[in-house]
Write a protein that holds these residues in place. Sequence first.
Motif, PDB file in Angstrom:
ATOM      1  N   THR A  46       0.810  -1.212   0.000  1.00  0.00           N
ATOM      2  CA  THR A  46       0.000   0.000   0.000  1.00  0.00           C
ATOM      3  C   THR A  46       0.849   1.272   0.000  1.00  0.00           C
ATOM      4  OG1 THR A  46      -0.221  -0.143   2.401  1.00  0.00           O
ATOM      5  CG2 THR A  46      -1.992  -1.085   1.080  1.00  0.00           C
ATOM      6  N   ASN A  47       2.020   1.231   0.601  1.00  0.00           N
ATOM      7  CA  ASN A  47       2.878   2.421   0.589  1.00  0.00           C
ATOM      8  C   ASN A  47       3.318   2.767  -0.819  1.00  0.00           C
ATOM      9  OD1 ASN A  47       2.812   2.895   3.354  1.00  0.00           O
ATOM     10  ND2 ASN A  47       4.545   1.548   3.747  1.00  0.00           N
ATOM     11  N   LYS A  48       3.758   1.770  -1.584  1.00  0.00           N
ATOM     12  CA  LYS A  48       4.187   2.031  -2.965  1.00  0.00           C
ATOM     13  C   LYS A  48       3.005   2.495  -3.804  1.00  0.00           C
ATOM     14  CE  LYS A  48       8.294  -0.778  -3.286  1.00  0.00           C
ATOM     15  NZ  LYS A  48       9.000  -1.808  -4.024  1.00  0.00           N
ATOM     16  N   ALA A  49       1.840   1.912  -3.571  1.00  0.00           N
ATOM     17  CA  ALA A  49       0.653   2.324  -4.320  1.00  0.00           C
ATOM     18  C   ALA A  49       0.302   3.773  -4.010  1.00  0.00           C
ATOM     19  CB  ALA A  49      -0.518   1.408  -3.991  1.00  0.00           C
ATOM     20  N   ALA A  50       0.388   4.157  -2.734  1.00  0.00           N
ATOM     21  CA  ALA A  50       0.069   5.538  -2.345  1.00  0.00           C
ATOM     22  C   ALA A  50       1.057   6.516  -2.969  1.00  0.00           C
ATOM     23  CB  ALA A  50       0.063   5.667  -0.831  1.00  0.00           C
ATOM     24  N   TYR A  51       2.343   6.172  -2.958  1.00  0.00           N
ATOM     25  CA  TYR A  51       3.344   7.044  -3.585  1.00  0.00           C
ATOM     26  C   TYR A  51       3.082   7.181  -5.081  1.00  0.00           C
ATOM     27  CZ  TYR A  51       6.146   6.989   0.693  1.00  0.00           C
ATOM     28  OH  TYR A  51       6.582   7.129   1.979  1.00  0.00           O
ATOM     29  N   CYS A  52       2.672   6.100  -5.701  1.00  0.00           N
ATOM     30  CA  CYS A  52       2.400   6.134  -7.136  1.00  0.00           C
ATOM     31  C   CYS A  52       1.184   7.009  -7.432  1.00  0.00           C
ATOM     32  CB  CYS A  52       2.200   4.725  -7.686  1.00  0.00           C
ATOM     33  SG  CYS A  52       2.109   4.689  -9.486  1.00  0.00           S
ATOM     34  N   VAL A  53       0.129   6.871  -6.640  1.00  0.00           N
ATOM     35  CA  VAL A  53      -1.060   7.700  -6.839  1.00  0.00           C
ATOM     36  C   VAL A  53      -0.690   9.177  -6.684  1.00  0.00           C
ATOM     37  CG1 VAL A  53      -3.311   8.320  -5.871  1.00  0.00           C
ATOM     38  CG2 VAL A  53      -2.729   5.924  -6.228  1.00  0.00           C
ATOM     39  N   ASP A  54       0.130   9.494  -5.690  1.00  0.00           N
ATOM     40  CA  ASP A  54       0.581  10.884  -5.522  1.00  0.00           C
ATOM     41  C   ASP A  54       1.372  11.353  -6.740  1.00  0.00           C
ATOM     42  OD1 ASP A  54      -0.613  11.034  -3.041  1.00  0.00           O
ATOM     43  OD2 ASP A  54       1.249  10.724  -1.915  1.00  0.00           O
TER      44      ASP A  54
END
Length: 89
Positions: A46-54
Amino acid sequence: MTVVIVALVFVSAVVGFLRSNVMDGGPPSCVQDYASGYDIAGGYDTNKAAYCVDAIEKWCAENHPEDPQSCSKAVETDGDDRNVGNKQR
């Protein structure tokens, strides 16, 4: 001399193509991993996904200020921005 001129024209065409298609600051490179669900050892990171969405949202705000929300949705769904601004019927 003709060979040199043809070679220079060819090199400038290749550089122009690369600048317009590859080095154009397209969507963030994480988009492909985002689309595959960040399959890290069978789990979703989820951390990598959140960074990608940002990163996607920032890129869309800079490159599609007319409609950054549609851009973000298109990039997250399709992996690129080719459908941004196109009205679907």
